[in-house]
Structure formats: structure tokens, C-alpha cells
Design a protein around this motif. Structure first.
Motif, short mmCIF file in Angstrom:
data_model
loop_
_atom_site.label_atom_id
_atom_site.label_comp_id
_atom_site.label_asym_id
_atom_site.label_seq_id
_atom_site.Cartn_x
_atom_site.Cartn_y
_atom_site.Cartn_z
N LYS A 143 -8.01 42.08 13.58
CA LYS A 143 -6.75 42.44 12.92
C LYS A 143 -5.97 43.40 13.79
CE LYS A 143 -8.11 40.42 9.05
NZ LYS A 143 -7.46 39.33 8.40
N SER A 144 -4.65 43.41 13.61
CA SER A 144 -3.81 44.36 14.33
C SER A 144 -2.64 44.76 13.45
CB SER A 144 -3.33 43.78 15.66
OG SER A 144 -2.46 42.69 15.44
N ILE A 145 -1.98 45.82 13.86
CA ILE A 145 -0.77 46.29 13.21
C ILE A 145 0.31 46.39 14.27
CG2 ILE A 145 -1.39 48.72 13.48
CD1 ILE A 145 -0.01 49.19 10.73
N LYS A 146 1.52 46.12 13.88
CA LYS A 146 2.62 46.13 14.84
C LYS A 146 3.84 46.80 14.22
CE LYS A 146 3.24 42.63 17.68
NZ LYS A 146 3.62 41.35 18.30
N LYS A 188 16.21 38.73 16.06
CA LYS A 188 14.85 38.26 16.34
C LYS A 188 13.92 39.45 16.56
CE LYS A 188 16.23 33.86 18.26
NZ LYS A 188 15.96 32.85 19.25
N ALA A 189 12.69 39.30 16.09
CA ALA A 189 11.70 40.36 16.25
C ALA A 189 11.44 40.61 17.72
CB ALA A 189 10.41 39.99 15.53
N ALA A 190 11.52 41.88 18.11
CA ALA A 190 11.22 42.26 19.48
C ALA A 190 9.71 42.39 19.64
CB ALA A 190 11.90 43.58 19.82
N ARG A 191 9.24 42.26 20.86
CA ARG A 191 7.81 42.40 21.11
C ARG A 191 7.45 43.87 21.12
NH1 ARG A 191 5.20 37.78 23.25
NH2 ARG A 191 6.65 36.09 23.54
N GLY A 192 6.76 44.31 20.09
CA GLY A 192 6.34 45.70 19.98
C GLY A 192 4.90 45.86 20.41
N PRO A 251 9.06 47.22 5.05
CA PRO A 251 10.04 48.01 5.80
C PRO A 251 9.44 49.36 6.20
CG PRO A 251 10.99 47.19 3.75
CD PRO A 251 9.52 46.92 3.69
N VAL A 252 9.85 49.84 7.35
CA VAL A 252 9.44 51.16 7.81
C VAL A 252 10.27 52.19 7.05
CG1 VAL A 252 9.34 52.71 9.80
CG2 VAL A 252 8.79 50.29 10.08
N LYS A 253 9.61 53.16 6.46
CA LYS A 253 10.30 54.14 5.62
C LYS A 253 11.34 54.95 6.38
CE LYS A 253 6.67 54.47 2.19
NZ LYS A 253 5.68 55.31 1.54
N ILE A 254 11.07 55.25 7.64
CA ILE A 254 12.00 56.07 8.41
C ILE A 254 13.14 55.26 9.03
CG2 ILE A 254 10.32 57.88 8.88
CD1 ILE A 254 10.06 56.66 11.73
N ASP A 255 13.02 53.94 9.01
CA ASP A 255 14.05 53.08 9.58
C ASP A 255 13.94 51.69 8.95
OD1 ASP A 255 15.78 51.52 11.09
OD2 ASP A 255 15.12 52.35 13.01
N ASN A 256 14.74 51.46 7.91
CA ASN A 256 14.66 50.19 7.18
C ASN A 256 15.04 48.97 8.01
OD1 ASN A 256 13.71 51.29 4.79
ND2 ASN A 256 15.75 51.65 3.99
N SER A 257 15.57 49.18 9.20
CA SER A 257 15.89 48.04 10.06
C SER A 257 14.66 47.57 10.84
CB SER A 257 17.02 48.39 11.03
OG SER A 257 16.59 49.35 11.98
N CYS A 258 13.55 48.30 10.70
CA CYS A 258 12.29 47.94 11.35
C CYS A 258 11.26 47.63 10.28
CB CYS A 258 11.79 49.09 12.23
SG CYS A 258 12.89 49.51 13.58
N GLU A 259 10.14 47.03 10.70
CA GLU A 259 9.07 46.77 9.75
C GLU A 259 7.71 46.94 10.38
OE1 GLU A 259 9.94 42.77 8.43
OE2 GLU A 259 8.59 41.90 9.90
N LEU A 260 6.73 47.19 9.53
CA LEU A 260 5.34 47.20 9.93
C LEU A 260 4.76 45.84 9.59
CD1 LEU A 260 4.12 50.66 8.64
CD2 LEU A 260 4.58 50.00 11.00
N ARG A 261 3.99 45.28 10.49
CA ARG A 261 3.36 43.98 10.28
C ARG A 261 1.87 44.11 10.45
NH1 ARG A 261 7.24 39.52 13.28
NH2 ARG A 261 9.06 39.91 11.97
#
Length: 71
Positions: A32-35, A44-48, A8-18
Motif C-alpha cells: 500500500k502507499s499514500i500519495k 490532470k493529477a500530477a505525479r507526486g 481533499p487535503v484540509k490545507i488545500d482543497n485543490s489537492c487530495e490524498l490518495r
């Protein structure tokens, strides 16, 4: 991206880092990548934005130099 890890993203638990295998990987699973991922109204996960993990230090440095973030 082929997700390997998420948190989970610390500033917004409704989002995540992948973290995972980049969409542009050539099949060797070495790119490798981060999203930053957010979810649409259907859950559904949005395209970030996706970028190489190796570019993260430069991205952080650039944002610091430009005053967008600080350590």
C-alpha cells in the motif's frame, strides 16, 4: 498507484490524498502507499511522491523529531 480512496487535503482543497495499491506491488495487492496529489493546469493529477503506508509512522516521527511538524 491504483487508487482505492481519496479525500481533499484540509490545507488545500485543490489537492487530495490518495490511498491505494503501490506502483511497486508485485501483483498481490498487498503493498500500500499514500500519495499527496496536486493537479496541473489541465486538471490532470500530477505525479507526486509515493511511499509505503507502513512508512508513515516513521515519516511522521522523523518530521516531528526534526521540528518540521508537531502533534
Amino acid at each position: 498507484m491504483k487508487k482505492e480512496y481519496s479525500e481533499p487535503v484540509k490545507i488545500d482543497n485543490s489537492c487530495e490524498l490518495r490511498l491505494g495499491i503501490a506502483s511497486w506491488d508485485d501483483g498481490t495487492e498487498t503493498s500500500k502507499s499514500i500519495k499527496f496529489t496536486w493537479f496541473d493546469k489541465n486538471g490532470k493529477a500530477a505525479r507526486g511522491g509515493e511511499f509505503p503506508v507502513e512508512a508513515l509512522p516513521q515519516a511522521l516521527d522523523f518530521a516531528i523529531r526534526k521540528g518540521y511538524i508537531s502533534l
